[in-house]
Scaffold this active site. Structure first.
Site, PDB file in Angstrom:
ATOM      1  N   PRO A  27       0.833  -1.214   0.000  1.00 26.40           N
ATOM      2  CA  PRO A  27       0.000   0.000   0.000  1.00 26.40           C
ATOM      3  C   PRO A  27       0.859   1.252   0.000  1.00 26.40           C
ATOM      4  O   PRO A  27       1.820   1.352   0.766  1.00 26.40           O
ATOM      5  CB  PRO A  27      -0.788  -0.115   1.312  1.00 26.40           C
ATOM      6  N   THR A  29       0.241   5.510  -0.128  1.00 29.49           N
ATOM      7  CA  THR A  29      -0.501   6.760  -0.244  1.00 29.49           C
ATOM      8  C   THR A  29       0.163   7.623  -1.307  1.00 29.49           C
ATOM      9  O   THR A  29       1.380   7.823  -1.267  1.00 29.49           O
ATOM     10  CB  THR A  29      -0.496   7.465   1.128  1.00 29.49           C
ATOM     11  N   GLN A 102      -7.013  -0.929   1.244  1.00 34.68           N
ATOM     12  CA  GLN A 102      -6.456  -0.816   2.590  1.00 34.68           C
ATOM     13  C   GLN A 102      -7.263   0.207   3.387  1.00 34.68           C
ATOM     14  O   GLN A 102      -7.276   1.403   3.053  1.00 34.68           O
ATOM     15  CB  GLN A 102      -4.984  -0.396   2.575  1.00 34.68           C
ATOM     16  N   TYR A 184      -1.233   4.925  13.331  1.00 29.56           N
ATOM     17  CA  TYR A 184      -2.607   5.385  13.095  1.00 29.56           C
ATOM     18  C   TYR A 184      -3.556   4.756  14.117  1.00 29.56           C
ATOM     19  O   TYR A 184      -3.129   4.082  15.048  1.00 29.56           O
ATOM     20  CB  TYR A 184      -3.001   5.112  11.638  1.00 29.56           C
ATOM     21  N   ARG A 231      -2.527  -5.653   8.547  1.00 32.36           N
ATOM     22  CA  ARG A 231      -1.126  -5.222   8.414  1.00 32.36           C
ATOM     23  C   ARG A 231      -0.592  -4.685   9.737  1.00 32.36           C
ATOM     24  O   ARG A 231      -1.216  -3.804  10.344  1.00 32.36           O
ATOM     25  CB  ARG A 231      -1.004  -4.123   7.342  1.00 32.36           C
ATOM     26  N   GLY A 315       7.086  -1.946  -2.010  1.00 30.38           N
ATOM     27  CA  GLY A 315       6.506  -0.618  -2.059  1.00 30.38           C
ATOM     28  C   GLY A 315       7.252   0.246  -3.050  1.00 30.38           C
ATOM     29  O   GLY A 315       6.854   0.409  -4.202  1.00 30.38           O
TER      30      GLY A 315
HETATM   31  C1  FMN Z   1       5.090   6.878  -0.861  1.00 31.32           C
HETATM   32  C2  FMN Z   1       4.761   5.835   0.184  1.00 31.32           C
HETATM   33  C3  FMN Z   1       3.481   5.796   0.720  1.00 31.32           C
HETATM   34  C4  FMN Z   1       3.137   4.814   1.667  1.00 31.32           C
HETATM   35  N1  FMN Z   1       1.838   4.742   2.117  1.00 31.32           N
HETATM   36  C5  FMN Z   1       1.449   3.684   2.884  1.00 31.32           C
HETATM   37  C6  FMN Z   1       0.071   3.478   3.194  1.00 31.32           C
HETATM   38  O1  FMN Z   1      -0.839   4.206   2.754  1.00 31.32           O
HETATM   39  N2  FMN Z   1      -0.238   2.410   3.972  1.00 31.32           N
HETATM   40  C7  FMN Z   1       0.726   1.562   4.462  1.00 31.32           C
HETATM   41  O2  FMN Z   1       0.400   0.600   5.174  1.00 31.32           O
HETATM   42  N3  FMN Z   1       2.042   1.735   4.175  1.00 31.32           N
HETATM   43  C8  FMN Z   1       2.421   2.747   3.374  1.00 31.32           C
HETATM   44  N4  FMN Z   1       3.734   2.871   3.003  1.00 31.32           N
HETATM   45  C9  FMN Z   1       4.721   1.849   3.416  1.00 31.32           C
HETATM   46  C10 FMN Z   1       4.898   0.790   2.327  1.00 31.32           C
HETATM   47  O3  FMN Z   1       3.712   0.015   2.158  1.00 31.32           O
HETATM   48  C11 FMN Z   1       6.065  -0.177   2.662  1.00 31.32           C
HETATM   49  O4  FMN Z   1       5.811  -0.776   3.914  1.00 31.32           O
HETATM   50  C12 FMN Z   1       7.414   0.538   2.695  1.00 31.32           C
HETATM   51  O5  FMN Z   1       7.622   1.318   1.535  1.00 31.32           O
HETATM   52  C13 FMN Z   1       8.570  -0.487   2.815  1.00 31.32           C
HETATM   53  O6  FMN Z   1       8.555  -1.396   1.721  1.00 31.32           O
HETATM   54  P1  FMN Z   1       9.614  -1.245   0.517  1.00 31.32           P
HETATM   55  O7  FMN Z   1      10.982  -1.356   1.141  1.00 31.32           O
HETATM   56  O8  FMN Z   1       9.336  -2.369  -0.430  1.00 31.32           O
HETATM   57  O9  FMN Z   1       9.411   0.106  -0.098  1.00 31.32           O
HETATM   58  C14 FMN Z   1       4.110   3.870   2.096  1.00 31.32           C
HETATM   59  C15 FMN Z   1       5.418   3.948   1.571  1.00 31.32           C
HETATM   60  C16 FMN Z   1       5.735   4.898   0.611  1.00 31.32           C
HETATM   61  C17 FMN Z   1       7.131   4.903   0.017  1.00 31.32           C
END
Ligand code: FMN
Length: 359
Positions: A27, A29, A102, A184, A231, A315
């Site tokens: 997920p 944002t 989500q 949150y 999550r 992500g």
């Molecule tokens: C731009 C951005 C927005 C994110 N928004 C959310 C979100 O809305 N909900 C959530 O659970 N995690 C959010 N995350 C966390 C990601 O889901 C993920 O846990 C994090 O980027 C680590 O994974 P990665 O190393 O593959 O990037 C966000 C991360 C990024 C970079």
């Protein structure tokens, strides 16, 4: 000799959701919805571009007007939003993908500048977060001082989550994921510094876990446990939450959830790897496990081979690589992304990252 099967490309059932591979879009944002908190044609394009993921988890979606804290985040609490999301789920399904919404209620991580008139900023207790956030109308602002939820408010909030899950089903989603990380509302109940309640929702780890348990029960009875994920990120201090003993808190959350047999648990590694969140999750959850944080294709593959998780979510790699699945399959290099356009309106840095493989 046949080549060993790549575990990232083995199909997987997450409860009732059949995924064609084990690469999950985490997920994220991206702050691009319209003034009524509805996704647009840009969202349809963005998610369709990424539909080859085994599962897409959408950006955080507020289940009620009170659950919104940041600018330009989507909702799932009215009929127009359902219609707008329907275009997204149709586009993903037309490409053979799967997508869950989500559900994200920010609780006290909110500014009234980002909310509709009449929307409240609420939390387990009236403790203001020592952090600030961006607003379109007034720049950076401190978080609102939250109102403590009454017992009736808690029941209404749980009902909002359940109603939103039903709307997600109406919009064609394959399920919902409860966002219980990043400081949150659900995590504000779990953490002792934000939950000072003396009723059955505060105090002991079991009481602090009760809100999340009851939300999960409500989601499962609304749309079926096989379509509900959760999550977590044990020990994450993001957004001014503090849990001095996550090794006790998270079993108190996960053990009561075991009988539900919900679709999947999505676990983010604990910051600094202070505790092994994946092992904790395996020990206290019987179903499928999606693991996350900092994975590369080779480390993801190794983690699946070692049985640490059943699927891996990516992500940041999904920002600049709409065809991440195809790139991994073909061993192609992954593209970087531009931080400056992560949360800015419009197509730039959103739908304009090119594919490296034929579409
Ligand atoms: C731009 C951005 C927005 C994110 N928004 C959310 C979100 O809305 N909900 C959530 O659970 N995690 C959010 N995350 C966390 C990601 O889901 C993920 O846990 C994090 O980027 C680590 O994974 P990665 O190393 O593959 O990037 C966000 C991360 C990024 C970079």
């Amino acid at each position: 000799m046949t080549a060993p099967i790549d575990p990232l490309f083995a199909p997987l059932a997450l409860g009732d959701i059949d995924c064609r591979n084990r690469i999950v879009m985490a997920p994220m944002t991206r702050s691009r919805v319209d003034a009524d908190d509805r996704p647009t044609a840009l969202h349809v394009e963005y998610y369709a571009q990424r539909a080859s993921a085994g599962l897409i988890v959408t950006e955080g979606v507020q289940p009620s007007i009170h659950g919104k804290g940041y600018p330009r985040t989507p909702g799932l609490h009215d009929a127009a939003q359902v219609e707008a999301w329907r275009a997204v789920t149709d586009a993903v399904h037309a490409r053979g993908g799967r997508i869950v919404a989500q559900l994200m209620h920010v609780g006290r991580i909110a500014s009234h500048h980002n909310k509709r008139p009449g929307a409240r900023t609420v939390a387990p207790s009236a403790v203001r977060a020592a952090t600030s956030l961006y607003t379109d109308t007034a720049g950076m602002q401190p978080c609102d001082g939250p109102e403590a939820l009454s017992a009736a408010d808690i029941a209404a909030t749980i009902a909002d989550y359940a109603a939103s899950a039903r709307l997600a089903r109406d919009a064609g989603f394959d399920g919902v994921e409860l966002h219980a990380t990043s400081g949150y509302l659900p995590m504000q109940f779990l953490a002792a510094n934000t939950n000072l309640r003396s009723d059955g929702y505060g105090g002991s780890p079991a009481h602090r876990a009760r809100f999340v348990v009851e939300v999960m029960e409500a989601l499962c009875s609304a749309i079926g446990a096989g379509r509900v994920g959760l999550r977590i990120c044990p020990g994450n201090p993001f957004n001014d939450v503090f849990d001095e003993d996550p090794i006790t808190t998270y079993p108190a959350l996960l053990d009561p959830l075991r009988p539900l047999r919900f679709a999947y648990l999505h676990v983010i590694a604990s910051p600094g790897r202070k505790l092994d969140a994946f092992a904790l999750a395996r020990a206290h959850h019987d179903g499928a496990l999606i693991i996350n944080d900092g994975f590369e294709p080779d480390t993801a593959r190794a983690a699946l081979r070692d049985g640490i998780g059943d699927a891996v979510s990516f992500g940041r790699h999904y920002v600049g690589n709409p065809d991440l699945v195809e790139r991994i399959a073909q061993g192609l290099p992954l593209a970087p992304f531009d931080r400056k356009t992560l949360y800015t309106p419009g197509a730039k840095g959103y739908t304009d990252y090119p594919r490296a493989t034929p579409g």
